[in-house]
Design a protein around this motif. Structure first.
Motif, mmCIF file in Angstrom:
data_model
loop_
_atom_site.group_PDB
_atom_site.id
_atom_site.type_symbol
_atom_site.label_atom_id
_atom_site.label_comp_id
_atom_site.label_asym_id
_atom_site.label_seq_id
_atom_site.Cartn_x
_atom_site.Cartn_y
_atom_site.Cartn_z
ATOM 1 N N GLY A 183 -11.821 -10.917 1.955
ATOM 2 C CA GLY A 183 -10.664 -11.783 1.777
ATOM 3 C C GLY A 183 -9.367 -11.010 1.734
ATOM 4 N N SER A 184 -8.268 -11.754 1.835
ATOM 5 C CA SER A 184 -6.940 -11.187 1.628
ATOM 6 C C SER A 184 -5.983 -12.321 1.307
ATOM 7 C CB SER A 184 -6.437 -10.436 2.867
ATOM 8 O OG SER A 184 -5.874 -11.334 3.810
ATOM 9 N N LYS A 185 -4.813 -11.979 0.824
ATOM 10 C CA LYS A 185 -3.746 -12.960 0.645
ATOM 11 C C LYS A 185 -3.083 -13.227 1.990
ATOM 12 C CE LYS A 185 -3.263 -10.816 -3.849
ATOM 13 N NZ LYS A 185 -2.401 -10.181 -4.868
ATOM 14 N N ASP A 186 -2.006 -14.008 1.962
ATOM 15 C CA ASP A 186 -1.492 -14.546 3.220
ATOM 16 C C ASP A 186 -0.232 -13.864 3.729
ATOM 17 O OD1 ASP A 186 0.096 -15.489 1.150
ATOM 18 O OD2 ASP A 186 0.296 -17.519 1.970
ATOM 19 N N GLN A 197 -3.853 -18.303 0.586
ATOM 20 C CA GLN A 197 -2.506 -18.553 0.083
ATOM 21 C C GLN A 197 -2.396 -18.224 -1.404
ATOM 22 O OE1 GLN A 197 -1.161 -22.553 0.673
ATOM 23 N NE2 GLN A 197 0.913 -22.129 -0.023
ATOM 24 N N GLY A 198 -1.737 -17.114 -1.709
ATOM 25 C CA GLY A 198 -1.400 -16.800 -3.086
ATOM 26 C C GLY A 198 -2.417 -15.952 -3.815
ATOM 27 N N SER A 199 -1.909 -15.192 -4.790
ATOM 28 C CA SER A 199 -2.756 -14.285 -5.566
ATOM 29 C C SER A 199 -3.823 -15.024 -6.352
ATOM 30 C CB SER A 199 -1.889 -13.464 -6.528
ATOM 31 O OG SER A 199 -0.985 -12.641 -5.835
ATOM 32 N N ASN A 200 -3.446 -16.122 -7.001
ATOM 33 C CA ASN A 200 -4.399 -16.821 -7.859
ATOM 34 C C ASN A 200 -5.531 -17.443 -7.065
ATOM 35 O OD1 ASN A 200 -2.991 -16.121 -10.164
ATOM 36 N ND2 ASN A 200 -1.779 -17.994 -10.178
ATOM 37 N N SER A 201 -5.242 -17.894 -5.852
ATOM 38 C CA SER A 201 -6.305 -18.466 -5.012
ATOM 39 C C SER A 201 -7.303 -17.396 -4.586
ATOM 40 C CB SER A 201 -5.696 -19.145 -3.781
ATOM 41 O OG SER A 201 -4.876 -20.223 -4.163
ATOM 42 N N LEU A 202 -6.799 -16.218 -4.216
ATOM 43 C CA LEU A 202 -7.701 -15.123 -3.890
ATOM 44 C C LEU A 202 -8.545 -14.748 -5.099
ATOM 45 C CD1 LEU A 202 -8.706 -12.841 -1.992
ATOM 46 C CD2 LEU A 202 -6.846 -11.431 -2.900
ATOM 47 N N GLN A 232 -17.145 -16.429 -3.771
ATOM 48 C CA GLN A 232 -16.983 -16.824 -2.374
ATOM 49 C C GLN A 232 -16.421 -15.685 -1.523
ATOM 50 O OE1 GLN A 232 -14.797 -20.519 -3.457
ATOM 51 N NE2 GLN A 232 -16.168 -21.469 -1.981
ATOM 52 N N ILE A 233 -15.771 -14.747 -2.150
ATOM 53 C CA ILE A 233 -15.299 -13.541 -1.470
ATOM 54 C C ILE A 233 -15.928 -12.345 -2.167
ATOM 55 C CG2 ILE A 233 -13.278 -12.059 -1.122
ATOM 56 C CD1 ILE A 233 -11.689 -14.598 -0.632
#
Length: 341
Positions: A68-71, A100-105, A113-114
């Motif tokens: 994963g990564s942020k956007d 989208q966004g730090s908290n979502s990652l 999930q990641i």
């Protein structure tokens, strides 16, 4: 296939029904996992690579790994670097970059999930762990977040890079010369004496994070009610600040390639408010324990991720218009880690 991970060792995938690929689902769900809401395990890695100095690793042969990564540009580049490295090592890699966004990652990692991503030590310490006072030196900050996050959430931080993508305020060089504002203390004085001259563009996260504008204002004695502040998308900040028509100052990440390209200067953080934001790998403990080879593969790569190198990679995307995946693969090929196919 969408996968969640069991909390038991050895590490085994648990099948899950498909969800929605885009992160717009997070806006509907509020968190990553609510009944019927989730992230897919992602799409295929966008470009093909073969082994270079990274050779196939038997323990990783066919191992399912979701990256994963942020956007934003830098995060996308870092996510692809992980992906190409693990593909060369033989893993079955799935791409879930551009969240989208730090908290979502973070939510996606906590839920399993990641499996792996690069994140920033200052973000971990302040945003995820809720600390208000940063550790002043880079290694100390890394060790503090590493130890605290593993104890509290079973998250492993490893392979810290020398790059420090700290928050900063920037201004056009000619604005600094005309106003005499070269430090955040100078900026605070300008806000107090001539607020109109200190008009500031800020990104949405920087505007609300405690390691962003609110905390900076407290540290420097800035009365936020006096600030002529415009909340804009991060990408808008750079040109708006360079033009100095909308904003004389803007919030930036220190390793963004548009800073040198637009001849912006960073205001000195003379009270050392901003935490260190060194990039490091973040994994759940069961994944890191099941595949210790991942940290071994990524450590020599992280060592080469300096401020200068990542700023140049960011510049190639944001100034030259290249694709993050191409920039990441070319860098990996140049350093001999992988070969292009």
């Amino acid at each position: 296939m969408n996968t969640l991970r069991t909390p038991l060792h050895p590490y085994r995938p648990v099948r899950r029904s498909n969800g929605i690929r885009t992160l717009g689902v997070l806006l509907l769900c509020g968190v990553v996992l609510i009944a019927g809401c989730g992230l897919q395990s992602g799409s295929a890695v966008p470009l093909r690579v073969g082994p270079g100095s990274i050779r196939p690793v038997p323990a990783l042969a066919g191992a399912p790994v979701t990256v994963g990564s942020k956007d934003f540009t830098e995060q996308q580049i870092l996510g692809y670097i992980i992906e190409f490295a693990l593909v060369a090592a033989g893993a079955e890699v799935r791409d879930l970059t551009n969240i989208q966004g730090s908290n979502s990652l973070r939510d996606a990692q906590l839920s399993g999930q990641i499996d792996i991503a690069y994140d920033y030590t200052g973000t971990g310490w302040v945003n995820y762990l809720g600390n208000e006072t940063p550790v002043p030196d880079e290694q100390g900050q890394f060790e503090a977040v590493r130890d605290a996050d593993r104890a509290a959430h079973g998250m492993v931080w490893a392979a810290m890079a020398p790059m420090n993508n700290t928050y900063a305020l920037a201004t056009a060089r000619r604005t600094a010369e005309s106003t005499g504002v070269w430090s955040l203390s100078d900026y605070a004085e300008l806000v107090a004496t001539d607020p109109a001259a200190a008009a500031t563009c800020v990104g949405t996260e920087f505007n609300v994070r405690q390691d962003g504008y609110p905390g900076m204002a407290r540290a420097y004695g800035i009365d936020e009610s006096r600030v002529s502040k415009r909340i804009v998308q991060d990408a808008v900040v750079f040109q708006a600040t360079a033009d100095a028509r909308q904003c004389a100052f803007g919030s930036v990440a220190a390793t963004d390639g548009r800073i040198p390209a637009l001849d912006l200067v960073l205001l000195a953080d003379d009270r050392a408010f901003f935490p260190k934001y060194n990039a490091a790998l973040v994994m759940r403990a069961e994944f890191a324990d099941a595949y210790p080879e991942v940290t071994a593969i990524m450590t020599p790569i992280s060592r080469l991720l300096t401020n200068e190198s990542i700023t140049e990679l960011n510049r190639q995307v944001d100034v030259e218009g290249r694709e993050p995946a191409e920039v990441a693969r070319d860098w990996m090929v140049t350093h001999g880690f992988v070969t292009a196919k």
